[in-house]
Enzyme design. Structure first.
Site, PDB file in Angstrom:
ATOM      1  N   ALA A  30       0.847  -1.192   0.000  1.00  0.00           N
ATOM      2  CA  ALA A  30       0.000   0.000   0.000  1.00  0.00           C
ATOM      3  C   ALA A  30       0.871   1.225   0.000  1.00  0.00           C
ATOM      4  O   ALA A  30       1.874   1.279   0.710  1.00  0.00           O
ATOM      5  CB  ALA A  30      -0.912   0.009   1.222  1.00  0.00           C
ATOM      6  N   ARG A  31       0.514   2.196  -0.853  1.00  0.00           N
ATOM      7  CA  ARG A  31       1.286   3.426  -0.882  1.00  0.00           C
ATOM      8  C   ARG A  31       0.452   4.605  -0.433  1.00  0.00           C
ATOM      9  O   ARG A  31       0.652   5.708  -0.879  1.00  0.00           O
ATOM     10  CB  ARG A  31       1.820   3.676  -2.293  1.00  0.00           C
ATOM     11  CG  ARG A  31       2.906   2.707  -2.675  1.00  0.00           C
ATOM     12  CD  ARG A  31       3.458   3.045  -4.046  1.00  0.00           C
ATOM     13  NE  ARG A  31       4.070   1.886  -4.650  1.00  0.00           N
ATOM     14  CZ  ARG A  31       3.424   0.927  -5.273  1.00  0.00           C
ATOM     15  NH1 ARG A  31       2.122   0.986  -5.384  1.00  0.00           N
ATOM     16  NH2 ARG A  31       4.054  -0.096  -5.778  1.00  0.00           N
ATOM     17  N   THR A  32      -0.531   4.356   0.430  1.00  0.00           N
ATOM     18  CA  THR A  32      -1.335   5.470   0.931  1.00  0.00           C
ATOM     19  C   THR A  32      -0.407   6.489   1.529  1.00  0.00           C
ATOM     20  O   THR A  32       0.499   6.177   2.264  1.00  0.00           O
ATOM     21  CB  THR A  32      -2.284   4.992   2.037  1.00  0.00           C
ATOM     22  OG1 THR A  32      -2.760   3.719   1.712  1.00  0.00           O
ATOM     23  CG2 THR A  32      -3.418   5.953   2.193  1.00  0.00           C
ATOM     24  N   GLN A  33      -0.665   7.737   1.164  1.00  0.00           N
ATOM     25  CA  GLN A  33       0.276   8.734   1.612  1.00  0.00           C
ATOM     26  C   GLN A  33      -0.326   9.560   2.710  1.00  0.00           C
ATOM     27  O   GLN A  33      -1.469   9.411   3.094  1.00  0.00           O
ATOM     28  CB  GLN A  33       0.607   9.679   0.459  1.00  0.00           C
ATOM     29  CG  GLN A  33       0.861   8.995  -0.833  1.00  0.00           C
ATOM     30  CD  GLN A  33       0.018   9.607  -1.938  1.00  0.00           C
ATOM     31  OE1 GLN A  33      -0.785  10.496  -1.714  1.00  0.00           O
ATOM     32  NE2 GLN A  33       0.184   9.117  -3.136  1.00  0.00           N
TER      33      GLN A  33
END
Lengths: 260, 279
Positions: A30-33
């Protein structure tokens, strides 16, 4: 010889150290920022001959008012304005995408041009696709222009891919503070026919003032974009909140319940 | 055309700058039965003559709907047309999905033109063996494009492709001034007359072998086959080929001593029919 099946296929703990269980327990990639530099509300209202949008010129770095010259309303093509709030680097990426979209659209020189409903559909697809990869563009976007039937077009899309359209829309704090004020003019679909440009402007200026009072990440300098159904687009810059009253500040001591 | 050493693959030029494989592909179109298209200020119409391989067999479909606002008529290798039409449907759907707009006709025509051109410049590929008449309506009005295996895509007021299509083209050239302001009904009748001129001797336009497609501002692309075609053939009246019929007598010019009276019709140039192949 290690008889414990749990250790088969793994490097020896006495040589390489204990096994890092985080590898085994990790969730999906996951690359949720978190957004880093952000813009606050964008507000918009339809009126009889078009749509009016406003967004202040602040790019905040958390609680630091970092850049005070950030333009967040952009003209796309000939007849469309897009207002963006949220992460500024994603905002700039979207600006680049839209610029390339318009350039490619002009290759053929065949008299066909992308207008607000088309740009909106394209942006909605991009935003939803990014959310579906768990790698969102951290923005809330308003697209304003005119529909194929000549009436004003105003729609919203955000980092979740949520889309909707209404006579009045606002992102961020504007959704709580500005929309009730804008809805005094245009509560329902079709009410925009009775609103003049001056009335819309007055409502917008009032909302930006209220937002400067109450949104702690806002600025009193903003831009106003007017997108008319006859195709004219104007973006007025460096508008200031006027006639504010900060007299209440004189009597304030301390913060909240703090006794000084 | 004779075989030569420059026609083995699509990527070899002849010394005179020709790509023979592409030209041979154009021959494949001429083997298919005719398709005709024309355009007015308000509508685009395509008609086609269908063939069947055997008496008991079905007639090859010649007009394909791509989207609500666009359709194609084909001449040549029907399987190649199927592949191209599927591609066009994807492109049309993509435009609606990404941009929420019906694809402009010039754009979809360029898309298949570019696709066809690739097959003329990559080793091992063969050019598509089908010509298409792309008829559609978009924001800039009705359009008719002719697509060829070379990748050439041109816009026309009236066009015809396939066997004996020159006769249709002649009809179109003689009458095109009437097309722009014609009603939909008149436009369809013009198209059918042009198509009739491509009939071989003793053949007729029938409900089973004629297809009509049309589209306009408030008219979604509509395809007529079989029973729907019957009323149009009745409106047309004469559905038979004009080939092989005795031509009407030329009116006698004022006779002088020296001038011979011309009353013999010019010899038919088209009487020897090529072997009819399937589309």
């Amino acid at each position: 010889m290690d008889h414990n099946p749990a250790n088969w296929g793994r490097p020896r703990a006495d040589v390489y150290g204990p096994y890092n269980a985080a590898i085994h327990n990790a969730g999906p990639m996951a690359r949720t920022q978190q957004p880093s530099i952000t813009g606050t509300s964008v507000i918009a209202i339809k009126y009889n001959n078009g749509v009016m949008l406003a967004a202040d010129n602040l790019a905040s770095y958390g609680s630091l008012a970092r850049f005070t010259d950030q333009e967040r309303l952009i003209k796309v093509g000939e007849e469309t304005v897009v207002g963006l709030s949220g992460d500024v680097s994603d905002m700039q990426y979207i600006q680049n995408l839209l610029e390339r979209l318009i350039i490619e659209d002009n290759y053929e020189q065949d008299g066909h041009h992308l207008r607000a409903p088309h740009i909106y559909e394209y942006l909605s697809r991009v935003m939803y696709n990014r959310r579906s990869k768990i790698d969102p563009l951290w923005n809330a976007i308003l697209v304003a222009g005119k529909k194929d039937d000549g009436s004003p077009f105003l729609a919203y899309v955000d980092l979740l891919g949520v889309t909707y359209s209404a006579p009045t829309i606002a992102t961020g704090f504007g959704a709580y503070l500005a929309i009730p004020l804008l809805r005094k003019l245009a509560a329902n679909d079709g009410d925009e026919k009775n609103i003049t440009q001056e009335q819309a402007r007055a409502a917008i200026d009032e909302c930006m003032k209220v937002l400067f009072y109450r949104d702690a990440r806002s600025l009193d300098k903003y831009s106003v974009a007017t997108v008319k159904t006859d195709g004219q687009v104007t973006i007025e810059k460096d508008v200031r909140c006027k006639d504010m009253s900060w007299r209440f500040a004189e009597g304030i001591r301390g913060y909240g319940n703090q006794q000084l | 055309m004779f075989r030569n050493s420059y026609d083995n693959d699509s990527i070899t030029y002849s010394p005179t700058g020709r790509l023979f494989q592409v030209e041979y592909a154009l021959e494949a179109i001429k083997q298919g039965s005719a398709s005709v298209g024309l355009v007015s200020k308000t509508h685009a119409v395509i008609v086609a003559l269908k063939r069947n391989a055997e008496e008991l067999g079905s007639y090859q479909k010649k007009i394909i709907r791509i989207d609500d606002h666009l359709g194609i008529a084909l001449a040549g290798l029907a399987p190649d047309a199927r592949v191209l039409s599927n591609f066009m449907r994807q492109q049309a759907m993509s435009s609606r999905m990404i941009y929420n707009r019906p694809i402009p006709i010039s754009r979809i025509a360029s898309d298949i033109g570019d696709k066809a051109q690739r097959n003329t410049q990559i080793y091992g590929r063969r050019p598509y063996g089908v010509g298409l008449l792309v008829a559609g309506f978009d924001e800039t009005g009705p359009h008719l494009f002719e697509f060829l295996p070379s990748g050439t895509v041109l816009e026309y007021f009236g066009a015809a492709i396939g066997a004996r299509s020159q006769s249709a083209r002649t009809y179109l050239e003689r009458n095109f001034e009437q097309f722009a302001d014609a009603s939909l009904e008149d436009l369809i009748l013009h198209a059918l007359r042009a198509l009739r001129d491509t009939l071989a001797q003793d053949k007729q336009l029938l409900a089973q072998n004629t297809s009509i497609g049309f589209v306009g501002l408030d008219t979604k692309f509509t395809l007529y086959d079989n029973d729907d075609v019957r009323e149009w053939l009745e409106k047309l009246g004469d559905v038979g080929s004009t080939r092989g019929r005795p031509q009407p007598e030329e009116p006698e010019p004022a006779a002088t001593e020296d001038a011979p009276i011309a009353d013999a019709p010019p010899p038919e140039t088209d009487t020897v029919e090529p072997i009819e192949t399937d589309d």
